[in-house]
Design a protein around this motif. Structure first.
Motif, short mmCIF file in Angstrom:
data_model
loop_
_atom_site.label_atom_id
_atom_site.label_comp_id
_atom_site.label_asym_id
_atom_site.label_seq_id
_atom_site.Cartn_x
_atom_site.Cartn_y
_atom_site.Cartn_z
N LYS A 143 0.33 1.09 7.13
CA LYS A 143 1.58 0.88 7.24
C LYS A 143 2.07 -0.51 6.61
O LYS A 143 3.23 -0.35 5.72
CB LYS A 143 2.10 0.59 8.96
CG LYS A 143 3.53 0.43 8.71
CD LYS A 143 4.03 0.05 10.45
CE LYS A 143 5.65 -0.19 10.43
NZ LYS A 143 5.91 -0.50 12.09
N LYS A 144 1.35 -1.45 6.31
CA LYS A 144 1.52 -2.57 5.62
C LYS A 144 1.53 -2.34 4.22
O LYS A 144 2.18 -2.85 3.34
CB LYS A 144 0.28 -3.58 6.08
CG LYS A 144 0.44 -4.86 5.22
CD LYS A 144 -0.79 -5.77 5.59
CE LYS A 144 -0.71 -6.95 4.71
NZ LYS A 144 -2.00 -7.80 4.79
N GLN A 147 4.79 -0.23 3.10
CA GLN A 147 6.05 -1.03 3.10
C GLN A 147 6.11 -1.69 1.69
O GLN A 147 7.26 -2.25 1.53
CB GLN A 147 6.11 -1.73 4.24
CG GLN A 147 6.45 -1.17 5.50
CD GLN A 147 6.13 -2.07 6.69
OE1 GLN A 147 5.62 -2.92 6.86
NE2 GLN A 147 7.22 -1.83 7.70
N LYS A 148 5.16 -1.66 1.02
CA LYS A 148 5.21 -2.32 -0.54
C LYS A 148 5.85 -1.37 -1.33
O LYS A 148 6.40 -1.72 -2.48
CB LYS A 148 3.88 -2.56 -0.86
CG LYS A 148 3.00 -3.74 -0.07
CD LYS A 148 1.73 -4.01 -0.65
CE LYS A 148 0.93 -4.84 0.25
NZ LYS A 148 1.40 -6.37 0.28
N ASN A 150 8.90 1.38 -2.53
CA ASN A 150 10.33 1.65 -2.46
C ASN A 150 10.51 2.68 -1.11
O ASN A 150 11.50 2.80 -0.44
CB ASN A 150 11.30 1.86 -3.65
CG ASN A 150 10.86 0.84 -4.65
OD1 ASN A 150 10.03 0.72 -5.42
ND2 ASN A 150 12.01 -0.08 -4.41
N GLU A 151 9.86 3.80 -1.64
CA GLU A 151 9.82 5.13 -0.82
C GLU A 151 8.70 5.71 -0.15
O GLU A 151 7.57 5.47 -1.16
CB GLU A 151 10.82 6.42 -1.26
CG GLU A 151 12.21 5.78 -1.47
CD GLU A 151 13.19 6.83 -2.01
OE1 GLU A 151 14.53 6.73 -2.17
OE2 GLU A 151 12.53 8.07 -2.46
N CYS A 152 8.44 6.16 0.81
CA CYS A 152 7.53 7.01 1.04
C CYS A 152 7.64 8.46 1.52
O CYS A 152 8.34 8.65 2.42
CB CYS A 152 6.69 6.35 2.48
SG CYS A 152 5.28 7.28 3.12
N ILE A 174 8.54 4.39 10.13
CA ILE A 174 8.68 3.68 8.97
C ILE A 174 10.07 3.52 8.25
O ILE A 174 10.54 4.88 7.98
CB ILE A 174 7.70 3.42 7.85
CG1 ILE A 174 6.32 3.31 8.70
CG2 ILE A 174 7.59 2.38 6.66
CD1 ILE A 174 4.95 3.66 7.91
N GLY A 175 10.85 2.41 8.00
CA GLY A 175 11.89 2.56 7.34
C GLY A 175 12.07 3.40 6.00
O GLY A 175 13.25 3.88 5.68
N ASN A 176 11.35 3.26 5.19
CA ASN A 176 11.42 3.93 3.82
C ASN A 176 10.92 5.44 3.80
O ASN A 176 10.65 5.80 2.59
CB ASN A 176 10.60 2.96 2.83
CG ASN A 176 9.05 2.97 3.17
OD1 ASN A 176 8.66 3.45 4.15
ND2 ASN A 176 8.34 2.20 2.27
#
Length: 347
Positions: A143-144, A147-148, A150-152, A174-176
């Motif tokens: 997850k770390k 989050q680097k 822009n999108e997943c 996760i937000g992205n």
């Protein structure tokens, strides 16, 4: 044309093959994809797209356990080497970006292939990374890194009946993350059945060879017509016929699509890319997960429990177990039309 780096992880063939529809989608929408990978993943994509520019990235050079029970600990021991390679590929990508004018990055599970200067996408079906009693740690670490970006992009549907189960559907999202629908380079086509069984191998050594040898021995008791694709990417394709079995070292996408459609049943690993292909083609199959790979073992058990695909452990496989296939319903079409134009708006 905007140039987009497409960088799949070299772990078996799955990450590379599921990037094929992405590369084609980029071409169809007026982008110039550039391939970046290493080993057999790079060789496969160069064969599929010989006119595209390509770069070689640092190899993770992972050593895999012979016994499945040692798989996790073998990986843990190599964790410092993996982290070092992530830093090396990050440095390589930065140098490439400095030397050339790129407009975006699509990384399939290469954790170091991103940039703060251009939009970067990470592709994975594993938001939960299963490693037994250490799953909480590997998921948190993954997850770390995610989050680097822009999108997943998760190659599955978000709601309802899905393919990845708890792998791609964590309790805390996760937000992205974007669910883009299953990715497959193959299409279902009406063709007469030519083979009773298609054997499709891939994945890391030495387990690929161990399974190959076991299946070849078992096929001596199998009287029906078989096509056997070993999943070994070499300069030239080879075809060998021995009795009722036709062996290929590898096939390109067009050949593989034809062979899938011409085959009644499939014997293969339970890797997620293969799962997506089978779902797209509505095929019945038998799964032998790679020993020690929690992801493949989870998927095999999931589809067996749901009455879709039967499975067994590698050491327990016999050719008679294929009789179970007819008692399972096989895959129905999970495909969702991917809106490439909307996805590529990021760039």
């Amino acid at each position: 044309m905007k140039k987009i780096i497409v960088a799949p992880l070299n772990w078996g063939l799955g990450h590379a093959t599921r990037c094929i529809p992405i590369i084609q989608g980029l071409l169809d929408n007026g982008f110039e994809p550039v391939i970046a990978s290493d080993g057999v993943a790079l060789e496969l994509l160069k064969k599929e797209f010989p006119k595209l520019i390509s770069f070689e990235l640092p190899s993770y050079d992972i050593e895999y356990a012979v016994k499945g029970k040692n798989f996790k600990w073998k990986m843990i021991v190599q964790l410092p080497k993996i982290i070092s390679t992530i830093k090396k590929e990050r440095n390589k990508i930065n140098k490439i970006l400095e030397a050339y004018n790129f407009d975006g990055i699509i990384s399939d599970n290469r954790l170091g292939v991103y940039s703060k200067d251009v939009p970067s996408v990470f592709i994975t079906h594993q938001l939960n990374v299963l490693t037994g009693n250490t799953s909480w740690f590997t998921t948190k670490l993954h997850k770390k890194y995610i989050q680097k970006f822009n999108e997943c992009w998760v190659p599955d549907v978000e709601n309802g009946q899905n393919l990845s189960g708890k792998l791609g559907h964590p309790t805390e999202l996760i937000g992205n993350v974007k669910y883009i629908g299953p990715l497959s380079r193959l299409c279902k086509k009406p063709m007469p059945i030519k083979y009773d069984l298609m054997v499709l191998l891939s994945g890391p050594e030495p387990q690929r060879t161990i399974l190959e040898q076991k299946i070849i021995a078992e096929l001596e008791k199998y009287p029906k017509k078989v096509v056997f694709i070993k999943g070994i990417i070499e300069k030239n394709q080879t075809k060998i016929e021995k009795g009722n079995v036709t062996y290929f070292n590898f096939m390109n996408s067009i050949e593989l699509e034809t062979t899938f459609n011409e085959s009644n049943h499939i014997l293969c690993r339970s890797g997620y890319t293969t799962v997506m292909d089978l779902a797209k083609l509505n095929k019945k199959a038998f799964f032998i997960p790679t020993p020690g790979q929690y992801e493949q073992e989870y998927l095999a058990k999931k589809f067996d429990r749901e009455g879709i695909i039967p499975t067994c452990k590698q050491e327990k496989f016999t050719i008679q177990k294929l009789d179970k296939i007819d008692f399972y319903k096989g895959f129905t079409n999970y495909s969702k039309k991917i809106t490439w134009k909307e996805l590529f708006d990021l760039f």
